[in-house]
Design a protein around this motif. Structure first.
Motif, PDB file in Angstrom:
ATOM      1  N   GLN A   6      83.430  16.415 -54.579  1.00  0.00           N
ATOM      2  CA  GLN A   6      82.425  15.289 -54.596  1.00  0.00           C
ATOM      3  C   GLN A   6      80.988  15.803 -54.287  1.00  0.00           C
ATOM      4  OE1 GLN A   6      85.041  15.719 -52.508  1.00  0.00           O
ATOM      5  NE2 GLN A   6      85.790  13.679 -52.195  1.00  0.00           N
ATOM      6  N   ALA A   7      80.779  17.164 -53.524  1.00  0.00           N
ATOM      7  CA  ALA A   7      79.605  17.703 -53.211  1.00  0.00           C
ATOM      8  C   ALA A   7      78.978  18.134 -54.400  1.00  0.00           C
ATOM      9  CB  ALA A   7      79.776  18.902 -52.126  1.00  0.00           C
ATOM     10  N   VAL A   8      79.734  18.881 -55.275  1.00  0.00           N
ATOM     11  CA  VAL A   8      79.408  19.616 -56.445  1.00  0.00           C
ATOM     12  C   VAL A   8      78.556  18.602 -57.440  1.00  0.00           C
ATOM     13  CG1 VAL A   8      79.975  20.793 -58.636  1.00  0.00           C
ATOM     14  CG2 VAL A   8      80.918  21.546 -56.580  1.00  0.00           C
ATOM     15  N   ILE A   9      79.575  17.210 -57.614  1.00  0.00           N
ATOM     16  CA  ILE A   9      78.852  16.330 -58.589  1.00  0.00           C
ATOM     17  C   ILE A   9      77.649  15.690 -57.734  1.00  0.00           C
ATOM     18  CG2 ILE A   9      79.724  13.855 -59.261  1.00  0.00           C
ATOM     19  CD1 ILE A   9      80.935  16.396 -60.608  1.00  0.00           C
ATOM     20  N   ARG A  39      86.352  26.106 -56.422  1.00  0.00           N
ATOM     21  CA  ARG A  39      86.098  27.523 -56.398  1.00  0.00           C
ATOM     22  C   ARG A  39      85.272  28.008 -57.811  1.00  0.00           C
ATOM     23  NH1 ARG A  39      91.949  29.485 -56.760  1.00  0.00           N
ATOM     24  NH2 ARG A  39      92.081  27.499 -58.274  1.00  0.00           N
ATOM     25  N   LYS A  40      85.333  27.529 -58.681  1.00  0.00           N
ATOM     26  CA  LYS A  40      84.365  27.623 -60.064  1.00  0.00           C
ATOM     27  C   LYS A  40      84.509  26.613 -60.765  1.00  0.00           C
ATOM     28  CE  LYS A  40      85.113  31.934 -61.455  1.00  0.00           C
ATOM     29  NZ  LYS A  40      85.383  32.984 -62.438  1.00  0.00           N
ATOM     30  N   VAL A  41      82.974  26.277 -61.326  1.00  0.00           N
ATOM     31  CA  VAL A  41      82.621  25.380 -62.305  1.00  0.00           C
ATOM     32  C   VAL A  41      82.479  26.058 -63.634  1.00  0.00           C
ATOM     33  CG1 VAL A  41      81.035  23.180 -62.837  1.00  0.00           C
ATOM     34  CG2 VAL A  41      81.697  24.080 -60.420  1.00  0.00           C
ATOM     35  N   LEU A  42      82.970  25.355 -64.680  1.00  0.00           N
ATOM     36  CA  LEU A  42      82.541  25.758 -66.187  1.00  0.00           C
ATOM     37  C   LEU A  42      81.784  24.795 -66.749  1.00  0.00           C
ATOM     38  CD1 LEU A  42      83.207  27.717 -68.535  1.00  0.00           C
ATOM     39  CD2 LEU A  42      84.891  26.191 -69.221  1.00  0.00           C
TER      40      LEU A  42
END
Length: 371
Positions: A6-9, A39-42
Motif C-alpha cells: 500500500q505504501a508503494v502504491i 522487496r522489488k518492483v518491476l
C-alpha cells in the motif's frame, strides 16, 4: 526495512492520482494483493509472458504497468489459454499487478510530459482537458515556535500553489486558549489548568487531489496532541489536467530533422510521417498511445505537427488536407514511462529509507518487427 504494498502504491499515486483517469479506464490493482512487503518492483509498459518471466527471475513482488492486463470482465480463467496461463503464473508466484494508464498520461510528470521533455518542448499545455482540480483552504493554528516547520511541511506536500506562484500563505498572530483535561499530554501547560499560547493562524490553498497528503504532513509536523484546523471548500479551480501536450520547440526545425530527433529520443528504428519533410516546424504536440482522435485538438492548439501512435489511413489523409503534419513512431514509445516511473519510485523510497528496489523492465514489448 521493506515498504508495504500500500505504501508503494501511495507513492505511485502521488505521481498519478487515480482521480485523473478517464471514465471506465481499467486502472488500479488487477491481480494479487498489496497486503505484503514489497522487496522489488518491476515497472513495465505491458504485462506479457516475457515480462512475467522477467519478474520471476528478478524476484519482483509487484509489477507496475501502463497497459491493463485485464481489459474486460472475465467469464472464466482457463489456464490452457494464453491469458489464463499468464494469470496463473502471476498468482502462483505471488506477483501483484497494478495499472496506471490514463491517470499516468494526464498527470504532471506523466507520460505526455516525459515525451514533451524528451523532444524539448517548452510552455506546454494539455491538448484535451480531462480533470480540473478543486481547491480548498486549510487553516491551522500553530504555536509561533513551530509555524515555519508546519508551513514548510504543507508546502512540501503540495499546498500553497496559486497559479505560477508557490509557497503562498497568510499568517495572523493571536492568542489561543485551552484547558487540558485529565489523561492528556499537552505540549504546553498542565492538565486541569486554563492555558494561553502565542499562536499563528496559518492559511494556505490545497488542491483537493493532495488534500489527504497535506493534512497528514501538517499533523505530523504540528507539536500539539490535538490540532485545531479547518478545511473550507472554495468556488475556485486549480490546475486543469489533460491528455497530450502542445508546446514550442527550442528552435525551428524541418519536419525531416524533427523525425530524426523523434527516432533518437524514443529509440525507434523507423516511423511514419505525413507532410512535406522540408516544411518548417515551430510548435509540436505529443500524445502517448493512439492519437488519431486528437489531430484536430493539436491543430486547434496551433501545432504544426502531432507526434503520436496508431495513425490510420483516413486520418492521415484528413491531416494532409488540413495542413498539419503527423509523425507516428508507434504506440510503443510509451515505454519512456518505464524509466520515468522507476526513477520516481526509487527516489521516493530512498527518501523514506525503505530498502525496496525498483527496476525498469528490459523486455521490448513492441509487437511489430520492421523488415
Amino acid at each position: 526495512m521493506y515498504a508495504k504494498g500500500q505504501a508503494v502504491i501511495q507513492l505511485m499515486e502521488e505521481l498519478a492520482p487515480k482521480s485523473y483517469a478517464v471514465e471506465n479506464d481499467k486502472i488500479g490493482l488487477q491481480i494479487g494483493t498489496l497486503q505484503k512487503e514489497i522487496r522489488k518492483v518491476l515497472v513495465a509498459l505491458d504485462v506479457t509472458e516475457e515480462v512475467v518471466d522477467e519478474a520471476i527471475r528478478e524476484q519482483a513482488d509487484l509489477i507496475i504497468a501502463h497497459h491493463a492486463v485485464i481489459f474486460r470482465p472475465l467469464p472464466h480463467i482457463q489456464t490452457d489459454t494464453p491469458a489464463g496461463r499468464l494469470y496463473e503464473r502471476l498468482i502462483k508466484h505471488d506477483i501483484a499487478v497494478y495499472i496506471a494508464h490514463t491517470n499516468l498520461d494526464v498527470a504532471d510528470g506523466g507520460i505526455n510530459d516525459m515525451m514533451a521533455e524528451a523532444i524539448g518542448l517548452t510552455g506546454t499545455q494539455p491538448l484535451d482537458e480531462v480533470h480540473t482540480d478543486k481547491l480548498k483552504k486549510l487553516v491551522v493554528f500553530v504555536p509561533t515556535t513551530h509555524a515555519d516547520e508546519v508551513r514548510q511541511a504543507m508546502f512540501d506536500a503540495g499546498a500553497g500553489g496559486i497559479g505560477r506562484y508557490s509557497h503562498c500563505s497568510f499568517n495572523i498572530e493571536g492568542v489561543g486558549t485551552f484547558k487540558p483535561e485529565d489523561g492528556t499530554n499537552p505540549f504546553i501547560g498542565q492538565p486541569g489548568k486554563l492555558e494561553t499560547a502565542q499562536e499563528i493562524r496559518v492559511e494556505t490553498i490545497v488542491p483537493q487531489s493532495v488534500e489527504r497528503r497535506v493534512v497528514q504532513a501538517m499533523l505530523k509536523a504540528h507539536p500539539y496532541e490535538e490540532v485545531a484546523y479547518d478545511l473550507y471548500s472554495l468556488d475556485l479551480k486549480a490546475r486543469t489536467f489533460g491528455l497530450g501536450r502542445a508546446g514550442k520547440l527550442p528552435q525551428p526545425v524541418t519536419l525531416q530533422e524533427l523525425c530524426e530527433r523523434v527516432k533518437q529520443v524514443f529509440d525507434v528504428p523507423m516511423l511514419r510521417v505525413v507532410g512535406d519533410l522540408s516544411r518548417t516546424v515551430r510548435k509540436a504536440a505529443v500524445l502517448g498511445g493512439s492519437g488519431s482522435r486528437y489531430v484536430k485538438h493539436a491543430q486547434f492548439a496551433g501545432a504544426d505537427v502531432l507526434i503520436t501512435g496508431d495513425i490510420d489511413y483516413h486520418t492521415a489523409h484528413d491531416a494532409l488536407a488540413a495542413g498539419i503534419a503527423l509523425i507516428d513512431p508507434g504506440h510503443n514509445v510509451e515505454k519512456i514511462m518505464k524509466r520515468g516511473v522507476a526513477d520516481h519510485l526509487r527516489r521516493k523510497l530512498e527518501e523514506r529509507k525503505w530498502a525496496t528496489a525498483v527496476i525498469a523492465s528490459q523486455i521490448d514489448t513492441e509487437p511489430f518487427r520492421f523488415v
